[in-house]
Design an enzyme around this catalytic site. Structure first.
Site, mmCIF file in Angstrom:
data_model
loop_
_atom_site.group_PDB
_atom_site.id
_atom_site.type_symbol
_atom_site.label_atom_id
_atom_site.label_comp_id
_atom_site.label_asym_id
_atom_site.label_seq_id
_atom_site.Cartn_x
_atom_site.Cartn_y
_atom_site.Cartn_z
ATOM 1 N N GLU A 63 74.048 35.300 42.087
ATOM 2 C CA GLU A 63 75.440 35.175 42.522
ATOM 3 C C GLU A 63 75.574 36.226 43.621
ATOM 4 O O GLU A 63 75.201 37.381 43.415
ATOM 5 C CB GLU A 63 76.396 35.528 41.370
ATOM 6 C CG GLU A 63 76.426 34.520 40.246
ATOM 7 C CD GLU A 63 77.143 33.234 40.633
ATOM 8 O OE1 GLU A 63 77.965 33.256 41.573
ATOM 9 O OE2 GLU A 63 76.859 32.200 40.007
ATOM 10 N N SER A 64 76.094 35.832 44.788
ATOM 11 C CA SER A 64 75.970 36.776 45.912
ATOM 12 C C SER A 64 77.260 37.024 46.694
ATOM 13 O O SER A 64 77.228 37.727 47.696
ATOM 14 C CB SER A 64 74.902 36.252 46.887
ATOM 15 O OG SER A 64 75.370 35.077 47.510
ATOM 16 N N TYR A 80 79.358 42.912 42.453
ATOM 17 C CA TYR A 80 78.151 42.229 42.935
ATOM 18 C C TYR A 80 77.034 43.239 43.187
ATOM 19 O O TYR A 80 75.902 43.075 42.702
ATOM 20 C CB TYR A 80 78.466 41.442 44.224
ATOM 21 C CG TYR A 80 77.232 41.137 45.040
ATOM 22 C CD1 TYR A 80 76.231 40.321 44.527
ATOM 23 C CD2 TYR A 80 77.044 41.698 46.311
ATOM 24 C CE1 TYR A 80 75.070 40.065 45.259
ATOM 25 C CE2 TYR A 80 75.895 41.444 47.042
ATOM 26 C CZ TYR A 80 74.911 40.631 46.509
ATOM 27 O OH TYR A 80 73.766 40.396 47.218
ATOM 28 N N ALA A 129 76.707 46.220 42.091
ATOM 29 C CA ALA A 129 76.277 46.873 40.848
ATOM 30 C C ALA A 129 75.308 45.971 40.079
ATOM 31 O O ALA A 129 74.323 46.449 39.500
ATOM 32 C CB ALA A 129 77.492 47.202 39.985
ATOM 33 N N SER A 130 75.564 44.659 40.105
ATOM 34 C CA SER A 130 74.672 43.750 39.371
ATOM 35 C C SER A 130 73.305 43.675 40.050
ATOM 36 O O SER A 130 72.275 43.614 39.384
ATOM 37 C CB SER A 130 75.301 42.358 39.217
ATOM 38 O OG SER A 130 75.363 41.692 40.462
ATOM 39 N N LYS A 131 73.282 43.694 41.382
ATOM 40 C CA LYS A 131 71.985 43.657 42.074
ATOM 41 C C LYS A 131 71.246 44.989 41.873
ATOM 42 O O LYS A 131 70.022 45.009 41.700
ATOM 43 C CB LYS A 131 72.178 43.372 43.574
ATOM 44 C CG LYS A 131 72.558 41.948 43.901
ATOM 45 C CD LYS A 131 71.525 40.899 43.456
ATOM 46 C CE LYS A 131 70.280 40.883 44.311
ATOM 47 N NZ LYS A 131 69.369 39.766 43.913
ATOM 48 N N THR A 169 69.524 43.298 48.107
ATOM 49 C CA THR A 169 70.494 43.500 49.189
ATOM 50 C C THR A 169 70.623 44.978 49.565
ATOM 51 O O THR A 169 70.373 45.862 48.738
ATOM 52 C CB THR A 169 71.873 42.980 48.717
ATOM 53 O OG1 THR A 169 72.873 43.420 49.624
ATOM 54 C CG2 THR A 169 72.237 43.514 47.340
ATOM 55 N N ASP A 170 71.072 45.209 50.791
ATOM 56 C CA ASP A 170 71.352 46.592 51.219
ATOM 57 C C ASP A 170 72.608 47.142 50.541
ATOM 58 O O ASP A 170 72.860 48.344 50.573
ATOM 59 C CB ASP A 170 71.498 46.675 52.749
ATOM 60 C CG ASP A 170 72.599 45.784 53.315
ATOM 61 O OD1 ASP A 170 73.204 45.002 52.553
ATOM 62 O OD2 ASP A 170 72.858 45.868 54.540
ATOM 63 N N GLU A 171 73.404 46.256 49.923
ATOM 64 C CA GLU A 171 74.691 46.712 49.365
ATOM 65 C C GLU A 171 74.510 47.650 48.180
ATOM 66 O O GLU A 171 75.444 48.348 47.790
ATOM 67 C CB GLU A 171 75.569 45.516 48.970
ATOM 68 C CG GLU A 171 75.832 44.630 50.160
ATOM 69 C CD GLU A 171 76.938 43.605 49.972
ATOM 70 O OE1 GLU A 171 77.825 43.811 49.139
ATOM 71 O OE2 GLU A 171 76.904 42.594 50.686
ATOM 72 N N ARG A 192 89.937 43.401 51.614
ATOM 73 C CA ARG A 192 89.182 43.257 50.366
ATOM 74 C C ARG A 192 89.313 44.560 49.578
ATOM 75 O O ARG A 192 89.261 45.644 50.168
ATOM 76 C CB ARG A 192 87.722 42.995 50.734
ATOM 77 C CG ARG A 192 86.762 42.964 49.583
ATOM 78 C CD ARG A 192 85.328 42.828 50.075
ATOM 79 N NE ARG A 192 84.986 41.461 50.410
ATOM 80 C CZ ARG A 192 83.844 41.096 50.990
ATOM 81 N NH1 ARG A 192 82.930 42.017 51.308
ATOM 82 N NH2 ARG A 192 83.591 39.837 51.259
ATOM 83 N N HIS A 243 86.610 47.638 50.008
ATOM 84 C CA HIS A 243 85.812 47.064 51.105
ATOM 85 C C HIS A 243 84.861 48.093 51.724
ATOM 86 O O HIS A 243 85.316 49.062 52.363
ATOM 87 C CB HIS A 243 86.794 46.543 52.165
ATOM 88 C CG HIS A 243 86.180 45.633 53.162
ATOM 89 N ND1 HIS A 243 86.931 44.961 54.094
ATOM 90 C CD2 HIS A 243 84.894 45.263 53.387
ATOM 91 C CE1 HIS A 243 86.135 44.229 54.850
ATOM 92 N NE2 HIS A 243 84.894 44.399 54.438
ATOM 93 N N TYR A 276 89.641 40.449 57.325
ATOM 94 C CA TYR A 276 90.154 41.417 56.351
ATOM 95 C C TYR A 276 90.428 42.771 57.029
ATOM 96 O O TYR A 276 89.587 43.268 57.803
ATOM 97 C CB TYR A 276 89.132 41.669 55.236
ATOM 98 C CG TYR A 276 88.769 40.482 54.374
ATOM 99 C CD1 TYR A 276 89.550 39.338 54.319
ATOM 100 C CD2 TYR A 276 87.619 40.535 53.574
ATOM 101 C CE1 TYR A 276 89.191 38.263 53.499
ATOM 102 C CE2 TYR A 276 87.260 39.471 52.750
ATOM 103 C CZ TYR A 276 88.050 38.332 52.726
ATOM 104 O OH TYR A 276 87.695 37.281 51.913
HETATM 105 P P1 TYD Z 1 80.587 38.565 53.642
HETATM 106 O O1 TYD Z 1 80.041 37.446 54.470
HETATM 107 O O2 TYD Z 1 81.369 38.218 52.431
HETATM 108 O O3 TYD Z 1 79.356 39.514 53.311
HETATM 109 P P2 TYD Z 1 79.348 41.013 52.618
HETATM 110 O O4 TYD Z 1 80.673 41.281 52.028
HETATM 111 O O5 TYD Z 1 78.313 40.839 51.594
HETATM 112 O O6 TYD Z 1 78.989 41.939 53.718
HETATM 113 O O7 TYD Z 1 81.521 39.459 54.567
HETATM 114 C C1 TYD Z 1 81.042 40.065 55.731
HETATM 115 C C2 TYD Z 1 82.165 40.898 56.294
HETATM 116 O O8 TYD Z 1 83.232 40.049 56.713
HETATM 117 C C3 TYD Z 1 82.778 41.845 55.282
HETATM 118 O O9 TYD Z 1 83.131 43.074 55.934
HETATM 119 C C4 TYD Z 1 84.041 41.141 54.824
HETATM 120 C C5 TYD Z 1 84.460 40.387 56.055
HETATM 121 N N1 TYD Z 1 85.202 39.113 55.821
HETATM 122 C C6 TYD Z 1 86.426 38.880 56.468
HETATM 123 O O10 TYD Z 1 86.921 39.716 57.233
HETATM 124 N N2 TYD Z 1 87.062 37.687 56.220
HETATM 125 C C7 TYD Z 1 86.574 36.750 55.378
HETATM 126 O O11 TYD Z 1 87.230 35.692 55.180
HETATM 127 C C8 TYD Z 1 85.304 36.989 54.742
HETATM 128 C C9 TYD Z 1 84.695 35.975 53.810
HETATM 129 C C10 TYD Z 1 84.644 38.185 55.001
#
Ligand code: TYD
Length: 325
Positions: free
Chosen positions: A55-56, A131, A133-135, A105-107, A261, A264, A188
């Site tokens: 789940e990613s 996410y 934490a699970s990885k 992942t790098d996260e 988010r 974030h 976001y």
């Molecule tokens: P994402 O593709 O979900 O990958 P990750 O969170 O694993 O890096 O998101 C990439 C970046 O884009 C992240 O900073 C969150 C942002 N984002 C938005 O701004 N709007 C969106 O609708 C989504 C899905 C992500």
């Protein structure tokens, strides 16, 4: 090649069209089903196992972490158990060849400040989302199986991927499909979060290198040396699509800044000098060439997008985006 996939919401058998059948056997099932995995291993006797299953999506993990623990943690543990049983019973000549490659992942390393050095393999784990934490937990289990049972494992921690066939919940395919259809582009927060982007085929060549030449028990970071803010990414997508499918107003006007988010992460960046130096791997695609290929793939495969953006997908959009002011 045996492909075991649970085909949950982001899985799609259409993604396998065009693969040479003789080299590819598909099984629908869960990595957490230890009896099934044990049967498959005994039937097909693979030389290597690659754990891509996860789940990613961070936003989904924020709305509910349990599926992430189930698949990423318990699923990986069970896959490790079945692999260990299989590997221990192999003749010595086949034991030395066997590899368990865990794709991560790098996260797991957390978030960087603007002036901090990119993540190295030695950077301490500091996962921030459920996410991540699970990885992180699954990475630790893989490490423990190597240390405890000497299972010949390899771990890779990769930066953000993009390319064809990516499920449109992730930033790049979501923005491409919204922009093509002249829908709002929900960015976001302030859009200044930075990610390190890697074209999916470059990730695949890196995994191939690690599998064939990597040192057992080691971790390899994989990244694109391509740090971009979300604003930069979305603007480039708009420009490419305006060029490919002209519209009366520039797509940039569709950008809408929405509620951030939770938790974030501000910046990810990967130091991939170890895999470059030790295995001679380098990413081949630039962001602009990879993004152009990606946009064109989504433009020429509208049926694929239609099939994956069904009712369940629309429910997800409603759940994730409706309360973002
Ligand atoms: P994402 O593709 O979900 O990958 P990750 O969170 O694993 O890096 O998101 C990439 C970046 O884009 C992240 O900073 C969150 C942002 N984002 C938005 O701004 N709007 C969106 O609708 C989504 C899905 C992500």
């Amino acid at each position: 090649m045996i492909n075991l996939d649970a085909l949950t919401y982001a899985g799609n058998p259409q993604n396998l069209n065009g693969l040479p059948i003789a080299h590819h056997i598909f099984h629908k099932g869960d990595i957490g089903n230890i009896e099934l995995v044990t049967d498959l291993l005994s039937k097909y006797q693979p030389r290597v196992i690659i754990n891509f299953a996860a789940e990613s999506h961070v936003d989904r993990s924020i709305l509910g972490a349990e599926a992430f623990v189930q698949t990423n943690v318990l699923g990986t543990l069970r896959l490790l158990e079945a692999s260990r049983n299989y590997w221990e019973a192999l003749p010595a000549s086949r034991q030395v060849e066997f590899r368990f490659l865990h794709v991560s992942t790098d996260e797991v390393y957390g978030s960087l400040l603007p002036d901090e050095s990119p993540f190295q393999e030695t950077t301490a784990y500091q996962p921030n989302s459920p996410y991540a934490a699970s990885k992180a937990s699954s990475d630790h289990l893989v490490r423990a199986f190597h240390e405890t049972y000497e299972l010949p494992t390899l771990v890779t921690n990769c930066s953000n991927n993009y390319g064809p066939y990516q499920f449109p919940e992730k930033l790049i395919p979501l923005m491409i499909l919204n922009a093509v259809n002249m829908r709002e582009l929900p960015v976001y927060g302030d859009g200044q979060n930075v990610r390190d982007w890697l074209y999916v085929e470059d990730h695949c060549t890196a995994l191939d290198k690690v599998l064939t030449e990597g040192k057992v028990g080691e971790t390899y970071n994989i990244g694109g040396r391509c740090e971009l803010s979300n604003n930069e990414v979305v603007e480039q997508i708009c420009e490419i699509i305006d060029g490919e499918v002209p519209a009366p107003t520039p797509r940039k006007t569709l950008i809408k800044y929405v509620e951030d988010r939770k938790g974030h992460d501000r910046r990810y960046a990967v130091d991939c000098s170890k895999i470059e130096r030790e295995l001679g791997w380098f990413p081949r695609e630039s962001f602009s060439s990879g993004l152009m290929k990606t946009v064109r793939w989504y433009l020429t495969n509208p049926e694929w997008s239609r099939n994956v953006t069904s009712g369940k997908y629309r429910e997800w959009l409603d759940l994730n985006y409706r309360n973002r002011a």
